[in-house]
Scaffold this active site. Structure first.
Site, PDB file in Angstrom:
ATOM      1  N   ALA A 525      64.550  49.749  23.281  1.00  0.00           N
ATOM      2  CA  ALA A 525      63.497  50.680  22.867  1.00  0.00           C
ATOM      3  C   ALA A 525      63.951  52.119  23.085  1.00  0.00           C
ATOM      4  O   ALA A 525      63.573  53.023  22.330  1.00  0.00           O
ATOM      5  CB  ALA A 525      62.210  50.386  23.632  1.00  0.00           C
ATOM      6  N   GLY A 717      67.247  45.664  35.361  1.00  0.00           N
ATOM      7  CA  GLY A 717      66.079  44.913  35.816  1.00  0.00           C
ATOM      8  C   GLY A 717      66.379  43.673  36.621  1.00  0.00           C
ATOM      9  O   GLY A 717      65.601  43.295  37.492  1.00  0.00           O
ATOM     10  N   GLU A 718      67.459  43.011  36.330  1.00  0.00           N
ATOM     11  CA  GLU A 718      67.670  41.694  36.926  1.00  0.00           C
ATOM     12  C   GLU A 718      68.898  41.600  37.817  1.00  0.00           C
ATOM     13  O   GLU A 718      69.014  40.687  38.626  1.00  0.00           O
ATOM     14  CB  GLU A 718      67.759  40.643  35.799  1.00  0.00           C
ATOM     15  CG  GLU A 718      66.430  40.534  35.069  1.00  0.00           C
ATOM     16  CD  GLU A 718      66.531  39.805  33.743  1.00  0.00           C
ATOM     17  OE1 GLU A 718      66.395  38.593  33.760  1.00  0.00           O
ATOM     18  OE2 GLU A 718      66.736  40.466  32.698  1.00  0.00           O
TER      19      GLU A 718
END
Lengths: 752, 352
Positions: A525, A717-718
């Site tokens: 995005a 994020g992970e």
């Protein structure tokens, strides 16, 4: 760090950013700490009823009877939805048109295929009445024996694992590599089932108006949810409006719309009034995905210098009886360590559980704890320091594919984290370090990695005659900070101060921002936003450079810079004018531009793209009791461009703490006979509390990646879970001399 | 919703009269009862809210040196009462090792004694549980039971009592003051909780309507204040029930143990007073060897009720450590991680 953005799409125009890279606090923070942020379940449209699920207490069988009359007779109960009266759907919830369409339990029949499966919905004037109505249903079952545990059924090799990767892969000859090795290890590790426990349980508030739907529900993938709902109800996607401004955590569980959310929509259809349905905590343990358990066996061979000659990683996992998701744990061995021979394989059993699905670092987290433990064992077997061993086996190209990395600052991560941690003084032998209080002290490390993934996204940018800007994309803020990071990218993309940009997200009527998952949302995005900004600035520049009245007239060949709401000639920054002046003179109230974010096929083909990190852990273990405490964690991560260091650190902290949870705490305890989860609550399903994480440090290692995307963003994020869980396990070994073989590590494993 | 009567009596006799009716339950802090009601584990028809009865809220010094703690005194208030913590440090430490700050602010003394087991089969209404439904059977037997009882269990029930607070209390000869239809009576805490036997549903000595009005500590209980500790091993550093815990209190003179108190938590359906171990300790040298003998005595009758044999060895070690800690003296201030084996870790400097 340079603030100038490369603009390979629009080389004639450059913008100079000032927001990207700034450690801004969350723009939605004030709303959240004051309680003003409106989450899905906070909505209450006029005439709304409450729906409560009745769920199965058996794992397998069928619902023989429900006392619908008793429930309906209860004061306040309006309706009971069962397979008999559930409104028709346009699509079979058991259909699977593509691998990402997961089967849903929508009261299509009386079969029970896992505990906590929805078997009815009670709709009432109050939550209390609906709750009691659900209890009054007093279901009776025909029960079949539950299939429980990794040995609970016959195993098979799945057709694909994870998002469709091959279950079995190899390069080179592993058996020959093992045979030729000077040192070999073989080790098996078990990881437990883990269940989603986002602070906000799945919730939906839904109102039908004819064939249009107005929905408030947390979603990590608005467009996918919109499409799935439209398909199930046979209406046009644009008739489905979903608002999801805030998620109280997603972690993969809100990536795809779940069965209970659809049941809320069906309930509203049935009663013809708006309905709210919120899962109870224990109802999360079934229909919204989970991390499947694994049993992983690793075999490694090393030559006389500690170089891997072979790496074999097998993972056994579980799925449901009715759908396919297979935790790709062994794939963790594809990317990190160089070896002439690598083999990875999976097999699985089908159990009477909900379908396991994506849970923060699916495959990477489970695979990492086993791989990093085995690497630690291998280093010790070779008499080498674990860091030295990892450097000896450092992958200069992606081991499985041979592709070069788009960027890889892992050496620098190792160096910075090791130095900050003080790793150099670590003794090689375990159980040698004691602190002043007599606690066994251990230091362990793990390598973190996560692929840099991009999906597809779109954004729309607007510049207005008053000089302000609008950026729209249906992005999803799960708590990671999307409202802030995307506003920063938008501000730079529009060449405006962040306060002049109206950033709009979290709604399905905005351009499709793709999914907030796979650690790819910021890149995907973000690139759409960046490109939309570039497009609208290009339009603005065309207006100015083509207008004789503009000081920028004729600057097209040299290009212009966009900064602070003004365009400047690139070759002469004394010449410029404001956006407002350009638009006003052109007689336009606003102009717009559109942008897309997507992976570049050429770079996909040519490069292996991963974020990397190194995590070091210190644990203290009580020598008599085996109680463990992680006293220090230091991680260093390189994940391309950092949009907002404050938010990125928070992501790393969160991931690292989940790594502690993975190693020491989290486990769904399933009754071996009934298949019911015995600890489906936050008191007994342990996650770390503050006292479990006294010191966490995350270092941001600079990394320029020219290949992942124009902004150079990978994703954060992970990755924090990976590496960390293994580092903790290895620290426990170093403290005690006991190699953890199952997770979470339990007191009895260390009592001796 | 499920309707129930809600009564807020103004006096203790009114409360007792109201609660003597079948299907009644007292409500104080509600930290356990409300969860049980929401989960359908218990469904009282009448809630008797005693939380505002003024006379149950006091901590009183008794003539002769004892202490009387009103049943409604909040866990946090009691633990943070400086005089209380000084005289009964192991009790304060146990209180602060339990639950979370928020729960301690709500939970009461009487409620703590009456909290129900945390056995997951008790909470899972689809499971058989003799405690919840007499005669139904016990699904914990043969189930997921690594944290269940190793002492005093029966085939009817292998659940444990989860309280921390009760462990040092039972060691210090606490007495439960009960008011009922026939007046006031005193029951030692040791006798208050029952072992399951064939009737696990009978968890304590209360008769219908009986109200715990206070817990008393005898004068002698304060004599251990210089050498009293509570130690709790758990599966995370805070906000977890004990796997096994122990309260140890000593009076040592010239290297000899002149008085000794020992109790275990997390091992049985009641806070477990280890009297045979106390007998081993009394008059013996205050040494690790003595403590090890005491630990063996304390666990002599232990047997696993399932996958929990490790708790027996763990309990032995905890007994030894708790006694060693007590011997080395009560710390000046309660540690930041009360009762934790990690309470001495540098960096955890703030006081509780």
């Amino acid at each position: 760090m340079t603030l100038e953005l490369s603009l390979n799409q629009q080389p004639a125009h450059a913008r100079q950013g000032s927001s990207i890279g700034q450690p801004l606090t969350r723009r939605d923070g004030f709303l959240k700490v004051t309680g003003a942020a409106r989450y899905a379940a906070d909505n209450h449209p006029p005439g709304m009823l409450y729906a409560v699920l009745a769920v199965s207490s058996i794992a397998r069988g069928r619902v023989a009877s429900l006392d619908v009359e008793a429930a309906k007779a209860h004061k306040g109960v309006v309706e009971v939805m069962t397979p008999q009266n559930r409104p028709a759907l346009a699509a079979d919830p058991d259909a699977k048109d593509h691998p990402f369409m997961f089967r849903l339990d929508l009261l299509q029949n009386d079969q029970v295929r896992y505990p906590n499966q929805s078997i009815a919905v009670v709709i009432a004037e109050t939550l209390e009445a609906a709750t009691e109505g659900a209890a009054l249903l007093s279901p009776r079952y025909e029960v079949l024996p539950a299939r429980v545990g990794l040995d609970g059924a016959e195993s098979f090799v799945p057709r694909g694992v994870g998002v469709g990767g091959p279950a079995v892969q190899h390069k080179g000859d592993v058996e020959a590599g093992l045979k030729s090795a000077k040192t070999r290890i073989e080790a098996t590790y078990e990881t437990p089932a883990q269940y989603h426990n986002a602070m906000e349980p799945h919730a939906i508030v839904v109102a039908w108006d004819g064939d249009t739907l107005s929905i408030d529900t947390p979603s990590q993938g608005l467009a996918m949810a919109q499409g799935r709902i439209a398909g199930l109800f046979g209406i046009a996607p644009e008739n489905v409006h979903i608002r999801s401004p805030f998620l109280g955590g997603g972690f993969g569980s809100k990536g795809m719309i779940s069965g209970p959310q659809i049941l809320g929509i069906l309930a509203a259809r049935l009663v013809g009034r708006p309905v709210k349905l919120v899962l109870r905590r224990e109802q999360m343990y079934g229909p919204v995905g989970h991390r499947a358990p694994t049993r992983q066996t690793l075999r490694m061979g090393m030559d006389g210098e500690g170089r891997l000659t072979a790496l074999d990683h097998h993972a056994k996992t579980t799925s449901s009886t009715f759908d396919d998701f297979f935790e790709p744990a062994a794939d963790a061995s594809h990317t990190l360590y160089a070896s002439p021979a690598i083999a990875t394989s999976h097999d699985a059993v089908r159990l009477d559980t909900g379908t396991p699905l994506f849970m923060r670092a699916p495959g990477e987290a489970t695979g990492s704890i086993a791989l990093e433990s085995a690497i630690d064992e291998a280093a010790y077997a070779c008499g080498m320091d674990p860091l030295e061993f990892r450097l000896r086996n450092y992958a200069e190209v992606e081991p499985m594919t041979g592709k070069p990395f788009s960027s890889k600052a892992l050496r620098e991560c190792y160096r910075q984290a090791a130095e900050t941690f003080g790793w150099a003084s670590r003794p090689l032998q375990p159980r040698l370090m004691r602190d002043a209080d007599g606690f066994l002290t251990g230091w362990g490390m793990g390598t973190a990695t996560f692929p840099a993934i991009m999906f597809q996204a779109e954004a729309r940018a607007v510049l207005k005659a008053d000089g302000s800007g609008v950026m729209e994309t249906g992005a999803q803020d799960m708590g990671q900070g999307a409202w802030t990071a995307f506003a920063q990218i938008a501000a730079d993309g529009l060449g405006l101060d962040i306060d002049q940009v109206d950033f709009r997200a979290g709604s399905s009527d905005l351009p499709n921002a793709g999914i907030a998952g796979g650690s790819g949302h910021t890149a995907t995005a973000g690139m759409a936003i960046h490109n939309a900004g570039a497009a609208v600035i290009a339009r603005l520049a065309d207006l100015a450079t083509g207008d004789e009245a503009s000081p920028l007239y004729g600057a097209g060949n040299e290009g212009v810079l966009a900064r602070g709401g003004r365009l400047y000639r690139r070759d002469d920054e004394s010449r410029g004018e404001s956006y407002a002046e350009i638009l006003t003179r052109a007689g336009l109230t606003e102009i717009e531009g559109h942008g897309k974010g997507a992976p570049d096929p050429a770079s996909q083909e040519n490069y292996a793209k991963h974020a990397h990190g190194a995590v070091f852990a210190e644990v203290k273990v009580d020598p008599d009791f085996g109680q463990i405490r992680v006293t220090r964690l230091v991680g260093a991560f390189a994940a391309g461009r950092v949009i907002n260091p404050r938010l990125v650190r928070s992501q790393y902290y969160g991931g690292m703490i989940w790594g502690v949870s993975f190693a020491l705490h989290e486990e769904a305890i399933t009754d071996r006979r009934s298949g019911r989860i015995q600890n489906a609550n936050l008191a007994e399903y342990h996650v770390p509390v503050n006292a479990d994480v006294p010191s966490v440090e995350a270092l941001l290692v600079h990394e320029d990646d020219p290949h992942v995307n124009a902004l150079g963003i990978k994703g954060v994020g992970e990755i924090g879970i990976t590496g960390t869980a293994g580092a903790v396990a290895n620290a426990v070994w170093h403290a005690t001399g006991v190699r953890p073989r199952r997770f979470p590590i339990r007191i009895e494993d260390l009592l001796g | 919703m499920r309707d129930f009567d809600y009564i807020r009596p103004a006096t203790i006799p009114d409360a007792i009269a109201a609660a003597a009716e079948p299907g009644s339950a007292y409500l104080a802090g509600g930290t356990n009862l409300l969860d049980l009601m929401k989960g359908g584990i218990t469904s009282p028809e009448r809630i008797v809210d005693i939380s505002r009865l003024p006379e149950l809220n006091r901590i009183e010094r008794l003539d002769g040196g004892g202490l009387r703690i009103g049943a409604l005194v909040r866990n946090a208030d009691l633990a943070h009462d400086p005089a209380f913590a000084k005289s009964y440090p192991a009790v304060a430490e146990a209180l602060l090792s339990g639950a979370s700050a928020q729960l301690r602010n709500a939970a009461t003394v009487g409620g703590n004694l009456l909290q129900r087991t945390r056995c997951s089969y008790f909470y899972d209404t689809a499971s058989a549980c003799n405690r919840r439904q007499p005669g139904a059977g016990c699904d914990a037997l043969g189930g997921e039971n690594r944290l269940h009882a190793v002492l005093g269990w029966s085939d009817a029930c292998i659940a444990t009592h989860p309280s921390d607070f009760c462990v040092p209390l039972v060691a210090l000869d606490a007495v439960v003051e009960i008011e009922g239809k026939k007046g006031r009576r005193h029951v030692t805490l040791e006798e208050f909780h029952r072992l399951p036997g064939e009737t696990p549903q009978r968890e304590n000595a209360l008769e219908p309507g009986d109200l715990i009005v206070a817990v008393r500590l005898p004068a002698e209980a304060a004599s251990f204040s210089a050498n009293a500790r509570y130690l709790k091993v758990r599966e995370r550093t805070s906000y977890a029930f004990a796997v096994v815990s122990a309260a140890a209190a000593l009076v040592v003179d010239g290297g000899k143990i002149r008085a000794a108190r020992l109790a275990l938590g997390g091992v049985a359906a009641k806070p477990w007073r280890a009297r045979t171990a106390e007998a081993v300790l009394l008059g013996a040298d205050a040494s690790e060897a003595t403590f090890a003998s005491a630990a063996d005595a304390a666990l002599a009758d232990a047997s696993p009720s399932g996958d929990n044999a490790f708790k027996i060895e763990l309990a032995r070690r905890i007994v030894v450590r708790a006694l060693m800690s007590a011997l080395s003296g009560t710390p000046e201030r309660l540690p930041a991680l009360p009762a934790s084996p990690f309470s001495n870790i540098p960096g955890a400097r703030h006081d509780a």
